[in-house]
Enzyme design. Sequence first.
Site, PDB file in Angstrom:
ATOM      1  N   HIS A   1     -30.646   8.606  18.788  1.00 51.35           N
ATOM      2  CA  HIS A   1     -31.038   7.664  19.551  1.00 51.35           C
ATOM      3  C   HIS A   1     -31.984   6.582  18.656  1.00 51.35           C
ATOM      4  O   HIS A   1     -32.618   7.264  17.833  1.00 51.35           O
ATOM      5  CB  HIS A   1     -31.866   8.140  20.622  1.00 51.35           C
ATOM      6  CG  HIS A   1     -32.698   7.118  21.487  1.00 51.35           C
ATOM      7  ND1 HIS A   1     -31.978   6.508  22.556  1.00 51.35           N
ATOM      8  CD2 HIS A   1     -34.031   6.922  21.486  1.00 51.35           C
ATOM      9  CE1 HIS A   1     -32.875   5.727  23.170  1.00 51.35           C
ATOM     10  NE2 HIS A   1     -34.072   6.034  22.604  1.00 51.35           N
TER      11      HIS A   1
ATOM     12  N   ARG B   1       1.827 -15.427  26.666  1.00 54.45           N
ATOM     13  CA  ARG B   1       2.848 -15.489  27.935  1.00 54.45           C
ATOM     14  C   ARG B   1       2.534 -14.449  28.906  1.00 54.45           C
ATOM     15  O   ARG B   1       3.048 -14.651  30.065  1.00 54.45           O
ATOM     16  CB  ARG B   1       4.100 -15.292  27.283  1.00 54.45           C
ATOM     17  CG  ARG B   1       4.302 -14.100  26.556  1.00 54.45           C
ATOM     18  CD  ARG B   1       6.000 -13.984  26.397  1.00 54.45           C
ATOM     19  NE  ARG B   1       6.293 -12.750  25.595  1.00 54.45           N
ATOM     20  CZ  ARG B   1       7.566 -12.519  25.178  1.00 54.45           C
ATOM     21  NH1 ARG B   1       8.368 -13.168  25.138  1.00 54.45           N
ATOM     22  NH2 ARG B   1       7.802 -11.180  24.638  1.00 54.45           N
TER      23      ARG B   1
ATOM     24  N   GLU C   1      -7.836 -11.538  16.667  1.00 56.85           N
ATOM     25  CA  GLU C   1      -8.777 -11.701  15.711  1.00 56.85           C
ATOM     26  C   GLU C   1      -8.643 -13.049  15.279  1.00 56.85           C
ATOM     27  O   GLU C   1      -9.846 -13.733  14.892  1.00 56.85           O
ATOM     28  CB  GLU C   1      -8.075 -10.775  14.582  1.00 56.85           C
ATOM     29  CG  GLU C   1      -8.430  -9.445  14.915  1.00 56.85           C
ATOM     30  CD  GLU C   1      -7.712  -8.250  13.784  1.00 56.85           C
ATOM     31  OE1 GLU C   1      -8.100  -7.163  13.760  1.00 56.85           O
ATOM     32  OE2 GLU C   1      -6.706  -8.702  13.144  1.00 56.85           O
TER      33      GLU C   1
ATOM     34  N   ALA D   1      -8.366  -0.087  14.839  1.00 56.80           N
ATOM     35  CA  ALA D   1      -9.573  -1.080  15.140  1.00 56.80           C
ATOM     36  C   ALA D   1      -8.714  -2.483  15.227  1.00 56.80           C
ATOM     37  O   ALA D   1      -8.052  -2.828  14.526  1.00 56.80           O
ATOM     38  CB  ALA D   1     -10.361  -0.797  13.975  1.00 56.80           C
TER      39      ALA D   1
ATOM     40  N   ARG E   1      -1.602  -6.286  24.573  1.00 57.96           N
ATOM     41  CA  ARG E   1      -0.504  -5.211  25.210  1.00 57.96           C
ATOM     42  C   ARG E   1      -0.687  -3.956  24.316  1.00 57.96           C
ATOM     43  O   ARG E   1      -0.532  -3.980  23.065  1.00 57.96           O
ATOM     44  CB  ARG E   1       0.715  -5.619  25.144  1.00 57.96           C
ATOM     45  CG  ARG E   1       1.753  -4.897  25.927  1.00 57.96           C
ATOM     46  CD  ARG E   1       3.158  -5.693  25.733  1.00 57.96           C
ATOM     47  NE  ARG E   1       3.798  -6.103  24.937  1.00 57.96           N
ATOM     48  CZ  ARG E   1       4.539  -5.447  24.040  1.00 57.96           C
ATOM     49  NH1 ARG E   1       5.089  -4.079  24.380  1.00 57.96           N
ATOM     50  NH2 ARG E   1       5.084  -5.888  22.879  1.00 57.96           N
TER      51      ARG E   1
ATOM     52  N   TYR F   1      -4.165  -3.012  -8.175  1.00 62.10           N
ATOM     53  CA  TYR F   1      -2.921  -2.416  -7.704  1.00 62.10           C
ATOM     54  C   TYR F   1      -2.104  -2.321  -9.074  1.00 62.10           C
ATOM     55  O   TYR F   1      -1.310  -1.261  -9.379  1.00 62.10           O
ATOM     56  CB  TYR F   1      -2.316  -3.144  -6.563  1.00 62.10           C
ATOM     57  CG  TYR F   1      -2.755  -2.613  -5.393  1.00 62.10           C
ATOM     58  CD1 TYR F   1      -1.657  -2.015  -4.330  1.00 62.10           C
ATOM     59  CD2 TYR F   1      -3.900  -2.880  -4.945  1.00 62.10           C
ATOM     60  CE1 TYR F   1      -2.124  -1.785  -3.177  1.00 62.10           C
ATOM     61  CE2 TYR F   1      -4.408  -2.423  -3.530  1.00 62.10           C
ATOM     62  CZ  TYR F   1      -3.460  -1.902  -2.776  1.00 62.10           C
ATOM     63  OH  TYR F   1      -3.808  -1.425  -1.655  1.00 62.10           O
TER      64      TYR F   1
ATOM     65  N   TYR G   1      -3.303  -8.166  18.406  1.00 64.07           N
ATOM     66  CA  TYR G   1      -4.187  -7.932  17.694  1.00 64.07           C
ATOM     67  C   TYR G   1      -4.549  -9.319  16.763  1.00 64.07           C
ATOM     68  O   TYR G   1      -5.747  -9.675  16.490  1.00 64.07           O
ATOM     69  CB  TYR G   1      -4.578  -6.512  17.208  1.00 64.07           C
ATOM     70  CG  TYR G   1      -3.648  -6.381  15.871  1.00 64.07           C
ATOM     71  CD1 TYR G   1      -4.160  -6.675  14.496  1.00 64.07           C
ATOM     72  CD2 TYR G   1      -2.353  -5.993  16.016  1.00 64.07           C
ATOM     73  CE1 TYR G   1      -3.406  -6.383  13.543  1.00 64.07           C
ATOM     74  CE2 TYR G   1      -1.629  -5.584  14.946  1.00 64.07           C
ATOM     75  CZ  TYR G   1      -2.144  -5.888  13.771  1.00 64.07           C
ATOM     76  OH  TYR G   1      -1.429  -5.482  12.660  1.00 64.07           O
TER      77      TYR G   1
ATOM     78  N   CYS H   1      -4.980  -7.641   6.115  1.00 63.05           N
ATOM     79  CA  CYS H   1      -6.402  -6.857   6.474  1.00 63.05           C
ATOM     80  C   CYS H   1      -7.541  -7.322   5.570  1.00 63.05           C
ATOM     81  O   CYS H   1      -8.473  -7.673   6.241  1.00 63.05           O
ATOM     82  CB  CYS H   1      -6.118  -5.416   6.290  1.00 63.05           C
ATOM     83  SG  CYS H   1      -4.549  -4.714   6.505  1.00 63.05           S
TER      84      CYS H   1
ATOM     85  N   GLU I   1       8.434  -5.902  -6.816  1.00 53.75           N
ATOM     86  CA  GLU I   1       7.779  -6.889  -5.957  1.00 53.75           C
ATOM     87  C   GLU I   1       7.966  -8.097  -5.873  1.00 53.75           C
ATOM     88  O   GLU I   1       7.930  -8.827  -7.291  1.00 53.75           O
ATOM     89  CB  GLU I   1       6.241  -6.503  -6.240  1.00 53.75           C
ATOM     90  CG  GLU I   1       5.391  -7.406  -5.221  1.00 53.75           C
ATOM     91  CD  GLU I   1       5.730  -7.420  -3.787  1.00 53.75           C
ATOM     92  OE1 GLU I   1       5.873  -8.503  -3.242  1.00 53.75           O
ATOM     93  OE2 GLU I   1       5.680  -6.276  -3.239  1.00 53.75           O
TER      94      GLU I   1
ATOM     95  N   LYS J   1      -8.327 -11.219   6.106  1.00 48.31           N
ATOM     96  CA  LYS J   1      -8.549 -11.211   7.564  1.00 48.31           C
ATOM     97  C   LYS J   1     -10.127 -10.959   7.580  1.00 48.31           C
ATOM     98  O   LYS J   1     -10.752 -11.467   8.264  1.00 48.31           O
ATOM     99  CB  LYS J   1      -7.524 -10.819   8.358  1.00 48.31           C
ATOM    100  CG  LYS J   1      -7.672 -11.136   9.706  1.00 48.31           C
ATOM    101  CD  LYS J   1      -6.487 -10.789  10.476  1.00 48.31           C
ATOM    102  CE  LYS J   1      -6.248  -9.394  10.545  1.00 48.31           C
ATOM    103  NZ  LYS J   1      -5.088  -8.702  11.097  1.00 48.31           N
TER     104      LYS J   1
ATOM    105  N   GLU K   1     -24.466   6.617  20.862  1.00 52.16           N
ATOM    106  CA  GLU K   1     -24.935   7.610  21.758  1.00 52.16           C
ATOM    107  C   GLU K   1     -24.299   7.987  23.338  1.00 52.16           C
ATOM    108  O   GLU K   1     -24.328   8.853  23.716  1.00 52.16           O
ATOM    109  CB  GLU K   1     -26.425   7.576  21.760  1.00 52.16           C
ATOM    110  CG  GLU K   1     -27.241   6.629  22.678  1.00 52.16           C
ATOM    111  CD  GLU K   1     -28.473   6.620  22.946  1.00 52.16           C
ATOM    112  OE1 GLU K   1     -29.250   7.322  22.909  1.00 52.16           O
ATOM    113  OE2 GLU K   1     -29.340   5.787  22.349  1.00 52.16           O
TER     114      GLU K   1
ATOM    115  N   SER L   1       0.818  -1.304   0.179  1.00 52.57           N
ATOM    116  CA  SER L   1      -0.044   0.107  -0.033  1.00 52.57           C
ATOM    117  C   SER L   1       0.573   1.184   0.072  1.00 52.57           C
ATOM    118  O   SER L   1       0.473   2.164  -0.591  1.00 52.57           O
ATOM    119  CB  SER L   1      -0.845  -0.135   1.149  1.00 52.57           C
ATOM    120  OG  SER L   1      -1.832  -0.996   1.168  1.00 52.57           O
ATOM    121  N   GLY L   2       1.930   1.366   0.908  1.00 54.25           N
ATOM    122  CA  GLY L   2       2.792   2.455   0.914  1.00 54.25           C
ATOM    123  C   GLY L   2       3.601   2.814  -0.365  1.00 54.25           C
ATOM    124  O   GLY L   2       3.468   3.821  -0.882  1.00 54.25           O
TER     125      GLY L   2
ATOM    126  N   THR M   1       1.130  -7.121   2.176  1.00 53.02           N
ATOM    127  CA  THR M   1       0.623  -7.837   3.363  1.00 53.02           C
ATOM    128  C   THR M   1      -0.783  -7.294   3.430  1.00 53.02           C
ATOM    129  O   THR M   1      -1.815  -8.302   3.329  1.00 53.02           O
ATOM    130  CB  THR M   1       1.100  -7.235   4.702  1.00 53.02           C
ATOM    131  OG1 THR M   1       2.714  -7.611   4.469  1.00 53.02           O
ATOM    132  CG2 THR M   1       0.708  -8.182   5.861  1.00 53.02           C
ATOM    133  N   CYS M   2      -1.348  -6.270   3.361  1.00 52.38           N
ATOM    134  CA  CYS M   2      -2.656  -5.780   3.575  1.00 52.38           C
ATOM    135  C   CYS M   2      -3.570  -6.577   2.666  1.00 52.38           C
ATOM    136  O   CYS M   2      -4.700  -7.193   3.043  1.00 52.38           O
ATOM    137  CB  CYS M   2      -2.983  -4.505   3.470  1.00 52.38           C
ATOM    138  SG  CYS M   2      -4.547  -4.061   3.759  1.00 52.38           S
TER     139      CYS M   2
END
Length: 461
Positions: A438, A200, A183, A342, A206, A99, A179, A48, A35, A51, A443, A15-16, A42-43
């Site tokens: 609501h 562990r 996930e 997220a 963390r 891409y 994460y 991402c 590449e 997954k 809210e 992506s970058g 990876t994404c």
Amino acid sequence: MADHDFDLFVIGAGSGGVRAARVAALSGAKVGVAEEHRAGGTCVIRGCVPKKLMVYASEFAHHFEVAEGYGWTVGESAFDWAKFIAEKDKEIARLSGIYVRNLQNAGAELFHGKARLKDRHTVEIDGHGTVTAAKILIATGGRPWMPHELPGVEHAISSNEVFHLPELPKRMVIAGGGYIAVEFAGIFNGLGVETTLVHRGPNILRGFDDDVRSHVTEEIEKRGVTVLLGCQHAAIEKTATGFLSRLTNGHAVESDVVLFALGREPYVEGLGLEAAGVELDARGAVKVDEYSRTSVDNIWAVGDVTDRINLTPVAIREGHAFADTEFGSRPTSFDHEMVASAVFSQPPIGSVGLSEAEARHKHGGRVDIYLSRFRPMKYAFTGGEERCLIKLVVEQGSEKILGCHVVGPDAPEIIQMAAIALKMGVTKPQWDSTCAVHPTLAEELVTMREKHVPPALGQAA
């Protein structure tokens, strides 16, 4: 350019790297990109996107349970792993193709093969020989870290291979508490796999707020994930029926698959960075300044290989800022403060800003906490014990909101809007002046008035 084949050569089409290459090429620069796997990084290929598709697939079993509470009669259902994987692979191939087309339409030249630096201006590409470039950008991302010294580690898979399992296992052990591990624990548990999470540390996730960490642990255990804390693998043994994970607490767990999700490391192996004089930090990440420039003045690096904030949108913004600076005559550095994140756990997490512990440390304890736990309206008919968590961390005096943390349905969607307000320096009175929508989960964000006093502080007071 007269002395080089390219104005810019990018190593890595994630992506970058792709964002930087496209913006530079559209400005008129001659750009090459190498590449070694598939465009998308990876994404798109092994992170991402696939997954998140797995998260969607795994949530339906829970949706079926909720539907029964609303009067639906849910018939016999079954999950076809092979069909899902085939559809997932088709979508990933489609995105990877986009891409490639975006690079080509911008005028960049894509080379398929691993690239390595021969010196500060020369890049060697497997199968293509060498090219020279006035400027070089390293955007190779990261890769899963594996404990190669662990007896039996060859029987485990990483988060790369998990997307290509030939069949859905009946039992899985997942090592890790970050994460990615959390996930995947939710994904496979949702798909009916007997799932054990081994970490562990004293708690999972963390770096996140401690209330969020404990809350998510409780919620994933309610969903059926077995969480074993304070231990790790001592060895993995192959058995007649699968694998045996021997743990440091003396226990052993049998499974069909052992997945290691113990974190990721910058992918710098074989890049020839030493030949060009590019410096690495103690963790092996490429050292860069605020403009993503390395220790070599014509070489830059963006994304996970720099180990700043390892998120796809951050890599994109870093890549764009680099291209604007070097090819758009608009010096730009990406601000790494107040970046939302997220976790697509089940339930999911949305978080932006400081945790309570970080805020107390940074502001000398002068913070107020607003905390709410409640059952979401959606689950009112199901009789379940699921709970949401919403937490605000506020600086005393200025009443500036320093952190916002949400655990519950749609938390990742909610946090995007909260991030805008926190980035702009919103205060609690300004936040509270917003009229609630609501009935919604969100809210609660603007209706919390009562300050939360942690038990330890309450007793001390």
